[in-house]
Write a protein that holds these residues in place. Structure first.
Motif, PDB file in Angstrom:
ATOM      1  N   ASN A  21       0.832  -1.210   0.000  1.00 41.45           N
ATOM      2  CA  ASN A  21       0.000   0.000   0.000  1.00 41.45           C
ATOM      3  C   ASN A  21       0.862   1.254   0.000  1.00 41.45           C
ATOM      4  OD1 ASN A  21      -2.392  -1.435  -0.007  1.00 41.45           O
ATOM      5  ND2 ASN A  21      -2.647  -1.349   2.203  1.00 41.45           N
ATOM      6  N   VAL A  22       1.916   1.248   0.801  1.00 38.94           N
ATOM      7  CA  VAL A  22       2.821   2.399   0.846  1.00 38.94           C
ATOM      8  C   VAL A  22       3.412   2.628  -0.542  1.00 38.94           C
ATOM      9  CG1 VAL A  22       5.033   3.250   1.742  1.00 38.94           C
ATOM     10  CG2 VAL A  22       3.361   2.222   3.304  1.00 38.94           C
ATOM     11  N   ARG A  23       3.918   1.576  -1.155  1.00 39.01           N
ATOM     12  CA  ARG A  23       4.533   1.696  -2.477  1.00 39.01           C
ATOM     13  C   ARG A  23       3.519   2.199  -3.517  1.00 39.01           C
ATOM     14  NH1 ARG A  23       5.720  -3.243  -3.219  1.00 39.01           N
ATOM     15  NH2 ARG A  23       7.627  -3.129  -2.018  1.00 39.01           N
ATOM     16  N   ARG A  24       2.308   1.606  -3.501  1.00 38.95           N
ATOM     17  CA  ARG A  24       1.280   1.996  -4.462  1.00 38.95           C
ATOM     18  C   ARG A  24       0.904   3.466  -4.305  1.00 38.95           C
ATOM     19  NH1 ARG A  24      -3.742   2.630  -3.554  1.00 38.95           N
ATOM     20  NH2 ARG A  24      -3.759   1.378  -1.656  1.00 38.95           N
ATOM     21  N   LEU A  25       0.680   3.895  -3.069  1.00 37.46           N
ATOM     22  CA  LEU A  25       0.295   5.285  -2.824  1.00 37.46           C
ATOM     23  C   LEU A  25       1.422   6.246  -3.199  1.00 37.46           C
ATOM     24  CD1 LEU A  25      -1.562   4.687   0.534  1.00 37.46           C
ATOM     25  CD2 LEU A  25      -2.612   5.560  -1.575  1.00 37.46           C
ATOM     26  N   ARG A  26       2.653   5.854  -2.907  1.00 34.08           N
ATOM     27  CA  ARG A  26       3.804   6.686  -3.270  1.00 34.08           C
ATOM     28  C   ARG A  26       3.890   6.829  -4.793  1.00 34.08           C
ATOM     29  NH1 ARG A  26       8.518   5.252  -5.118  1.00 34.08           N
ATOM     30  NH2 ARG A  26       8.514   3.100  -4.373  1.00 34.08           N
ATOM     31  N   GLU A  27       3.751   5.722  -5.492  1.00 33.42           N
ATOM     32  CA  GLU A  27       3.847   5.751  -6.949  1.00 33.42           C
ATOM     33  C   GLU A  27       2.671   6.510  -7.583  1.00 33.42           C
ATOM     34  OE1 GLU A  27       4.331   1.598  -7.878  1.00 33.42           O
ATOM     35  OE2 GLU A  27       6.503   1.684  -7.521  1.00 33.42           O
ATOM     36  N   THR A  60       6.796   5.248  12.306  1.00 32.25           N
ATOM     37  CA  THR A  60       7.263   5.284  10.919  1.00 32.25           C
ATOM     38  C   THR A  60       6.084   5.387   9.967  1.00 32.25           C
ATOM     39  OG1 THR A  60       9.215   3.971  11.493  1.00 32.25           O
ATOM     40  CG2 THR A  60       8.573   4.009   9.179  1.00 32.25           C
ATOM     41  N   LEU A  61       5.059   4.589  10.203  1.00 32.75           N
ATOM     42  CA  LEU A  61       3.868   4.620   9.343  1.00 32.75           C
ATOM     43  C   LEU A  61       3.149   5.963   9.441  1.00 32.75           C
ATOM     44  CD1 LEU A  61       2.479   1.019   9.896  1.00 32.75           C
ATOM     45  CD2 LEU A  61       3.810   1.885   7.954  1.00 32.75           C
ATOM     46  N   LEU A  62       3.118   6.547  10.633  1.00 32.68           N
ATOM     47  CA  LEU A  62       2.491   7.857  10.786  1.00 32.68           C
ATOM     48  C   LEU A  62       3.234   8.912   9.969  1.00 32.68           C
ATOM     49  CD1 LEU A  62       1.697   7.760  14.589  1.00 32.68           C
ATOM     50  CD2 LEU A  62       0.017   7.943  12.735  1.00 32.68           C
ATOM     51  N   ARG A  63       4.550   8.873   9.976  1.00 32.83           N
ATOM     52  CA  ARG A  63       5.343   9.819   9.183  1.00 32.83           C
ATOM     53  C   ARG A  63       5.055   9.645   7.688  1.00 32.83           C
ATOM     54  NH1 ARG A  63      10.260  12.017  11.333  1.00 32.83           N
ATOM     55  NH2 ARG A  63      10.422  11.617  13.551  1.00 32.83           N
ATOM     56  N   ILE A  64       5.041   8.409   7.242  1.00 32.42           N
ATOM     57  CA  ILE A  64       4.795   8.133   5.824  1.00 32.42           C
ATOM     58  C   ILE A  64       3.398   8.593   5.424  1.00 32.42           C
ATOM     59  CG2 ILE A  64       4.508   6.290   4.124  1.00 32.42           C
ATOM     60  CD1 ILE A  64       6.767   4.778   5.670  1.00 32.42           C
ATOM     61  N   ALA A  65       2.401   8.281   6.241  1.00 35.05           N
ATOM     62  CA  ALA A  65       1.025   8.687   5.933  1.00 35.05           C
ATOM     63  C   ALA A  65       0.924  10.206   5.819  1.00 35.05           C
ATOM     64  CB  ALA A  65       0.069   8.162   7.007  1.00 35.05           C
ATOM     65  N   ARG A  66       1.601  10.901   6.688  1.00 38.13           N
ATOM     66  CA  ARG A  66       1.564  12.368   6.638  1.00 38.13           C
ATOM     67  C   ARG A  66       2.200  12.894   5.359  1.00 38.13           C
ATOM     68  NH1 ARG A  66       1.255  16.411  11.247  1.00 38.13           N
ATOM     69  NH2 ARG A  66       1.607  18.362  10.170  1.00 38.13           N
ATOM     70  N   VAL A  67       3.345  12.340   4.979  1.00 37.20           N
ATOM     71  CA  VAL A  67       4.018  12.769   3.749  1.00 37.20           C
ATOM     72  C   VAL A  67       3.144  12.463   2.523  1.00 37.20           C
ATOM     73  CG1 VAL A  67       5.998  12.281   2.239  1.00 37.20           C
ATOM     74  CG2 VAL A  67       6.347  12.664   4.684  1.00 37.20           C
ATOM     75  N   LEU A  68       2.494  11.301   2.532  1.00 39.04           N
ATOM     76  CA  LEU A  68       1.641  10.920   1.401  1.00 39.04           C
ATOM     77  C   LEU A  68       0.273  11.599   1.445  1.00 39.04           C
ATOM     78  CD1 LEU A  68       2.430   7.096   1.193  1.00 39.04           C
ATOM     79  CD2 LEU A  68       3.392   8.960  -0.197  1.00 39.04           C
ATOM     80  N   GLU A  69       0.001  12.303   2.546  1.00 45.05           N
ATOM     81  CA  GLU A  69      -1.265  13.014   2.745  1.00 45.05           C
ATOM     82  C   GLU A  69      -2.467  12.073   2.673  1.00 45.05           C
ATOM     83  OE1 GLU A  69      -0.989  16.140  -0.234  1.00 45.05           O
ATOM     84  OE2 GLU A  69       0.077  17.433   1.180  1.00 45.05           O
ATOM     85  N   VAL A  70      -2.354  10.984   3.430  1.00 43.38           N
ATOM     86  CA  VAL A  70      -3.440  10.014   3.546  1.00 43.38           C
ATOM     87  C   VAL A  70      -3.631   9.668   5.011  1.00 43.38           C
ATOM     88  CG1 VAL A  70      -3.047   9.005   1.256  1.00 43.38           C
ATOM     89  CG2 VAL A  70      -1.944   7.992   3.257  1.00 43.38           C
ATOM     90  N   PRO A  71      -4.844   9.232   5.378  1.00 41.99           N
ATOM     91  CA  PRO A  71      -5.027   8.740   6.748  1.00 41.99           C
ATOM     92  C   PRO A  71      -4.234   7.446   6.948  1.00 41.99           C
ATOM     93  CG  PRO A  71      -7.138   9.036   5.606  1.00 41.99           C
ATOM     94  CD  PRO A  71      -6.066   9.226   4.601  1.00 41.99           C
ATOM     95  N   LEU A  72      -3.779   7.223   8.150  1.00 44.05           N
ATOM     96  CA  LEU A  72      -3.053   6.009   8.468  1.00 44.05           C
ATOM     97  C   LEU A  72      -3.830   4.766   8.020  1.00 44.05           C
ATOM     98  CD1 LEU A  72      -0.645   4.582   9.806  1.00 44.05           C
ATOM     99  CD2 LEU A  72      -1.893   4.749  11.972  1.00 44.05           C
ATOM    100  N   ALA A  73      -5.133   4.816   8.157  1.00 45.19           N
ATOM    101  CA  ALA A  73      -5.969   3.666   7.771  1.00 45.19           C
ATOM    102  C   ALA A  73      -5.770   3.272   6.310  1.00 45.19           C
ATOM    103  CB  ALA A  73      -7.440   3.988   8.034  1.00 45.19           C
TER     104      ALA A  73
END
Length: 78
Positions: A21-27, A60-73
């Motif tokens: 999910n992280v990779r997909r959202l980042r891409e 770590t996930l909270l930081r990534i979610a914030r950078v990607l501008e998505v809720p942690l969920a």
């Protein structure tokens, strides 16, 4: 109440799903690992470990979610 399975293989699967999910959202946002790890103030190695399902600390996930501008969920979805 649900019983846990006899082994922890389900945890590895969930970590891999989160990493995907992280990779997909980042891409989808056309961001590189370099963009995300710098903005999230973490090492590239940590981000790579998240995307491969090896690392998934909440902070770590909270930081990534914030950078990607998505809720942690959104990172946790199946």
């Amino acid at each position: 109440m649900r019983d846990l399975p006899d082994d922890d293989s389900w945890i590895l699967k969930r970590r891999r799903d989160i990493g995907a999910n992280v990779r997909r959202l980042r891409e989808e946002r056309k961001l590189t690992q370099e963009d995300v790890h710098l903005a999230a103030r973490m090492s590239r190695f940590t981000l790579q470990r998240v995307e491969t399902g090896e690392e998934s600390k909440l902070s770590t996930l909270l930081r990534i979610a914030r950078v990607l501008e998505v809720p942690l969920a959104d990172l946790m979805r199946d």
